[in-house]
Design a protein around this motif. Sequence first.
Motif, PDB file in Angstrom:
ATOM      1  N   LEU A  65       0.832  -1.205   0.000  1.00  0.00           N
ATOM      2  CA  LEU A  65       0.000   0.000   0.000  1.00  0.00           C
ATOM      3  C   LEU A  65       0.866   1.254   0.000  1.00  0.00           C
ATOM      4  O   LEU A  65       0.552   2.247  -0.676  1.00  0.00           O
ATOM      5  CB  LEU A  65      -0.917  -0.013   1.218  1.00  0.00           C
ATOM      6  N   VAL A  66       1.980   1.219   0.737  1.00  0.00           N
ATOM      7  CA  VAL A  66       2.913   2.346   0.769  1.00  0.00           C
ATOM      8  C   VAL A  66       3.522   2.583  -0.616  1.00  0.00           C
ATOM      9  O   VAL A  66       3.621   3.730  -1.080  1.00  0.00           O
ATOM     10  CB  VAL A  66       4.015   2.078   1.814  1.00  0.00           C
ATOM     11  N   VAL A  67       3.930   1.513  -1.284  1.00  0.00           N
ATOM     12  CA  VAL A  67       4.484   1.630  -2.641  1.00  0.00           C
ATOM     13  C   VAL A  67       3.458   2.253  -3.578  1.00  0.00           C
ATOM     14  O   VAL A  67       3.781   3.109  -4.412  1.00  0.00           O
ATOM     15  CB  VAL A  67       4.930   0.253  -3.164  1.00  0.00           C
ATOM     16  N   CYS A  68       2.212   1.842  -3.423  1.00  0.00           N
ATOM     17  CA  CYS A  68       1.135   2.390  -4.247  1.00  0.00           C
ATOM     18  C   CYS A  68       0.952   3.890  -3.993  1.00  0.00           C
ATOM     19  O   CYS A  68       0.789   4.677  -4.931  1.00  0.00           O
ATOM     20  CB  CYS A  68      -0.161   1.626  -3.931  1.00  0.00           C
ATOM     21  N   ASP A  69       0.986   4.287  -2.729  1.00  0.00           N
ATOM     22  CA  ASP A  69       0.853   5.710  -2.384  1.00  0.00           C
ATOM     23  C   ASP A  69       2.006   6.532  -2.950  1.00  0.00           C
ATOM     24  O   ASP A  69       1.818   7.653  -3.437  1.00  0.00           O
ATOM     25  CB  ASP A  69       0.792   5.882  -0.863  1.00  0.00           C
ATOM     26  N   ALA A  73       1.610   9.760  -5.596  1.00  0.00           N
ATOM     27  CA  ALA A  73       2.129  11.092  -5.273  1.00  0.00           C
ATOM     28  C   ALA A  73       3.237  11.518  -6.217  1.00  0.00           C
ATOM     29  O   ALA A  73       3.284  12.673  -6.668  1.00  0.00           O
ATOM     30  CB  ALA A  73       2.613  11.116  -3.825  1.00  0.00           C
ATOM     31  N   THR A  74       4.154  10.598  -6.543  1.00  0.00           N
ATOM     32  CA  THR A  74       5.281  10.928  -7.408  1.00  0.00           C
ATOM     33  C   THR A  74       4.836  11.170  -8.845  1.00  0.00           C
ATOM     34  O   THR A  74       5.485  11.922  -9.583  1.00  0.00           O
ATOM     35  CB  THR A  74       6.326   9.796  -7.361  1.00  0.00           C
ATOM     36  N   THR A  75       3.753  10.566  -9.250  1.00  0.00           N
ATOM     37  CA  THR A  75       3.244  10.755 -10.606  1.00  0.00           C
ATOM     38  C   THR A  75       2.697  12.149 -10.826  1.00  0.00           C
ATOM     39  O   THR A  75       2.824  12.707 -11.922  1.00  0.00           O
ATOM     40  CB  THR A  75       2.145   9.707 -10.908  1.00  0.00           C
ATOM     41  N   VAL A  76       2.096  12.740  -9.797  1.00  0.00           N
ATOM     42  CA  VAL A  76       1.351  13.992  -9.976  1.00  0.00           C
ATOM     43  C   VAL A  76       2.048  15.206  -9.370  1.00  0.00           C
ATOM     44  O   VAL A  76       2.187  16.246 -10.022  1.00  0.00           O
ATOM     45  CB  VAL A  76      -0.065  13.847  -9.382  1.00  0.00           C
ATOM     46  N   LEU A  77       2.500  15.107  -8.122  1.00  0.00           N
ATOM     47  CA  LEU A  77       2.960  16.298  -7.402  1.00  0.00           C
ATOM     48  C   LEU A  77       4.186  16.985  -8.014  1.00  0.00           C
ATOM     49  O   LEU A  77       4.227  18.221  -8.077  1.00  0.00           O
ATOM     50  CB  LEU A  77       3.223  15.948  -5.940  1.00  0.00           C
ATOM     51  N   PRO A  78       5.231  16.266  -8.463  1.00  0.00           N
ATOM     52  CA  PRO A  78       6.368  16.979  -9.066  1.00  0.00           C
ATOM     53  C   PRO A  78       5.979  17.836 -10.270  1.00  0.00           C
ATOM     54  O   PRO A  78       6.499  18.950 -10.434  1.00  0.00           O
ATOM     55  CB  PRO A  78       7.309  15.841  -9.474  1.00  0.00           C
ATOM     56  N   ARG A  79       5.079  17.359 -11.104  1.00  0.00           N
ATOM     57  CA  ARG A  79       4.660  18.154 -12.267  1.00  0.00           C
ATOM     58  C   ARG A  79       3.832  19.366 -11.838  1.00  0.00           C
ATOM     59  O   ARG A  79       3.920  20.431 -12.449  1.00  0.00           O
ATOM     60  CB  ARG A  79       3.880  17.292 -13.253  1.00  0.00           C
ATOM     61  N   SER A  95       4.736  11.037 -22.191  1.00  0.00           N
ATOM     62  CA  SER A  95       4.685  11.392 -20.768  1.00  0.00           C
ATOM     63  C   SER A  95       3.247  11.486 -20.274  1.00  0.00           C
ATOM     64  O   SER A  95       2.936  11.097 -19.141  1.00  0.00           O
ATOM     65  CB  SER A  95       5.412  12.715 -20.513  1.00  0.00           C
ATOM     66  N   ALA A  96       2.371  12.023 -21.129  1.00  0.00           N
ATOM     67  CA  ALA A  96       0.965  12.141 -20.753  1.00  0.00           C
ATOM     68  C   ALA A  96       0.321  10.769 -20.568  1.00  0.00           C
ATOM     69  O   ALA A  96      -0.415  10.536 -19.601  1.00  0.00           O
ATOM     70  CB  ALA A  96       0.208  12.934 -21.818  1.00  0.00           C
ATOM     71  N   ILE A  97       0.599   9.866 -21.509  1.00  0.00           N
ATOM     72  CA  ILE A  97       0.057   8.508 -21.399  1.00  0.00           C
ATOM     73  C   ILE A  97       0.603   7.817 -20.152  1.00  0.00           C
ATOM     74  O   ILE A  97      -0.139   7.142 -19.414  1.00  0.00           O
ATOM     75  CB  ILE A  97       0.396   7.686 -22.660  1.00  0.00           C
ATOM     76  N   ALA A  98       1.907   8.002 -19.899  1.00  0.00           N
ATOM     77  CA  ALA A  98       2.525   7.368 -18.726  1.00  0.00           C
ATOM     78  C   ALA A  98       1.925   7.913 -17.432  1.00  0.00           C
ATOM     79  O   ALA A  98       1.636   7.147 -16.495  1.00  0.00           O
ATOM     80  CB  ALA A  98       4.033   7.596 -18.742  1.00  0.00           C
ATOM     81  N   GLN A  99       1.737   9.232 -17.365  1.00  0.00           N
ATOM     82  CA  GLN A  99       1.154   9.821 -16.164  1.00  0.00           C
ATOM     83  C   GLN A  99      -0.277   9.341 -15.950  1.00  0.00           C
ATOM     84  O   GLN A  99      -0.660   8.960 -14.827  1.00  0.00           O
ATOM     85  CB  GLN A  99       1.166  11.354 -16.242  1.00  0.00           C
ATOM     86  N   ALA A 100      -1.079   9.342 -17.021  1.00  0.00           N
ATOM     87  CA  ALA A 100      -2.462   8.882 -16.916  1.00  0.00           C
ATOM     88  C   ALA A 100      -2.514   7.417 -16.484  1.00  0.00           C
ATOM     89  O   ALA A 100      -3.333   7.033 -15.639  1.00  0.00           O
ATOM     90  CB  ALA A 100      -3.181   9.073 -18.251  1.00  0.00           C
ATOM     91  N   PHE A 101      -1.632   6.607 -17.063  1.00  0.00           N
ATOM     92  CA  PHE A 101      -1.604   5.180 -16.715  1.00  0.00           C
ATOM     93  C   PHE A 101      -1.269   5.000 -15.232  1.00  0.00           C
ATOM     94  O   PHE A 101      -1.914   4.210 -14.533  1.00  0.00           O
ATOM     95  CB  PHE A 101      -0.577   4.449 -17.583  1.00  0.00           C
ATOM     96  N   CYS A 102      -0.259   5.717 -14.741  1.00  0.00           N
ATOM     97  CA  CYS A 102       0.155   5.579 -13.340  1.00  0.00           C
ATOM     98  C   CYS A 102      -0.913   6.084 -12.377  1.00  0.00           C
ATOM     99  O   CYS A 102      -1.112   5.501 -11.308  1.00  0.00           O
ATOM    100  CB  CYS A 102       1.474   6.313 -13.105  1.00  0.00           C
ATOM    101  N   VAL A 103      -1.600   7.174 -12.740  1.00  0.00           N
ATOM    102  CA  VAL A 103      -2.669   7.697 -11.886  1.00  0.00           C
ATOM    103  C   VAL A 103      -3.784   6.665 -11.746  1.00  0.00           C
ATOM    104  O   VAL A 103      -4.273   6.387 -10.637  1.00  0.00           O
ATOM    105  CB  VAL A 103      -3.221   9.018 -12.455  1.00  0.00           C
ATOM    106  N   HIS A 104      -4.211   6.075 -12.868  1.00  0.00           N
ATOM    107  CA  HIS A 104      -5.267   5.063 -12.814  1.00  0.00           C
ATOM    108  C   HIS A 104      -4.766   3.786 -12.129  1.00  0.00           C
ATOM    109  O   HIS A 104      -5.533   3.127 -11.421  1.00  0.00           O
ATOM    110  CB  HIS A 104      -5.765   4.751 -14.219  1.00  0.00           C
ATOM    111  N   MET A 105      -3.512   3.453 -12.343  1.00  0.00           N
ATOM    112  CA  MET A 105      -2.931   2.281 -11.690  1.00  0.00           C
ATOM    113  C   MET A 105      -2.954   2.471 -10.176  1.00  0.00           C
ATOM    114  O   MET A 105      -3.281   1.539  -9.430  1.00  0.00           O
ATOM    115  CB  MET A 105      -1.496   2.088 -12.183  1.00  0.00           C
ATOM    116  N   TYR A 106      -2.623   3.655  -9.730  1.00  0.00           N
ATOM    117  CA  TYR A 106      -2.670   3.971  -8.298  1.00  0.00           C
ATOM    118  C   TYR A 106      -4.076   3.787  -7.749  1.00  0.00           C
ATOM    119  O   TYR A 106      -4.286   3.121  -6.732  1.00  0.00           O
ATOM    120  CB  TYR A 106      -2.178   5.401  -8.081  1.00  0.00           C
ATOM    121  N   SER A 178      -5.335  12.197 -17.538  1.00  0.00           N
ATOM    122  CA  SER A 178      -6.154  11.042 -17.183  1.00  0.00           C
ATOM    123  C   SER A 178      -6.740  10.458 -18.452  1.00  0.00           C
ATOM    124  O   SER A 178      -6.715  11.085 -19.516  1.00  0.00           O
ATOM    125  CB  SER A 178      -7.268  11.437 -16.211  1.00  0.00           C
ATOM    126  N   ASN A 179      -7.276   9.277 -18.334  1.00  0.00           N
ATOM    127  CA  ASN A 179      -7.901   8.628 -19.487  1.00  0.00           C
ATOM    128  C   ASN A 179      -9.049   9.479 -20.033  1.00  0.00           C
ATOM    129  O   ASN A 179      -9.168   9.689 -21.238  1.00  0.00           O
ATOM    130  CB  ASN A 179      -8.418   7.248 -19.077  1.00  0.00           C
TER     131      ASN A 179
END
Length: 326
Positions: A65-69, A73-79, A95-106, A178-179
Amino acid sequence: MVVPLKQPIVFQLEGFYVPPGYGAFLFFLALLCYIVIMFANSVVLCIIVIDKNLHRPMYIMVCNLVVCDLLGATTVLPRIMMHFLMGQKKIGYISAIAQAFCVHMYGFAVQTILGVMAYDRYIAVCEPLRYHAIMTSARLHACLALAWSIAFLFIAVLFILHINSPLCGNIIHHVYCSNRGILNLACSPTPINNIYGLSMSWSLNTSIFLIIAFSYFKILHACVKQGRDDSFIRSKTLQTCAPHLVVYVLYQLATVVIIISQRFPSLSQNIKRFFSILFIIIPPALNPMIYGLVSKDIRSSIIKHFTNLYVHRKNIRVVPLCNRKQ
């Protein structure tokens, strides 16, 4: 006639409206949130990895769960910090596809991991004598692998459905990709994507809710039954299950706030977009505190390791240099 854009393209995130002179302040505020999330989650993660006494199913699940959190956070906050500090709103297609994928994965992985944690608590409370025989190391890792795989496959299919769809715009009206934000730029309607996305979200959320509801119904029944003979067992059981239930409710509340805020047209876009990132800020920031404060084992391990570190630093002595021979 709208002409489809050639890929790869550069998207532009609409982001927050930043009043003149407030960029640096908002940057440091976002940086503070990110530091708190990274530090708190890293401490819990390191303590569980280092302390062999915590190499138990419940804490291994907390680790996931910590890894998921950290991923969310790392996907969105730095940008977002780059947006506040430098006004950076552009993001490349990959980068947009990767960010959207990671946000939904989270978002999906959190649900599936919490479902596995509910199953673990159910076995621990309702089948205490058979717990170690049921929740073996192989079964634990199989459950966690299944949780991550379900989230990954659901999201992968979601993005495969529209990865080659022609786009007729490049402005995403959000603070992150996001998707839905990318699909809104499609030149033609995407009914298959919409049906799959809605059915996938509904089925997963409903399934996890039913798993957790069933688990806690059985746990509550067991607590009432045990409480007649031993109130200590009942209080210990509730204390063990409380962090998981609080974390699940926290995620759901953040999601409900996002949904409700979108239904009020009178709210400013800045407020709506702020609410939309609550589920990436609030749960990852509070989860380590919830587990650290409620779980006696994690709390004791953190205190022990930090105390040993302090004592070790305090006992360091500077060895004086020998006098040089004349």
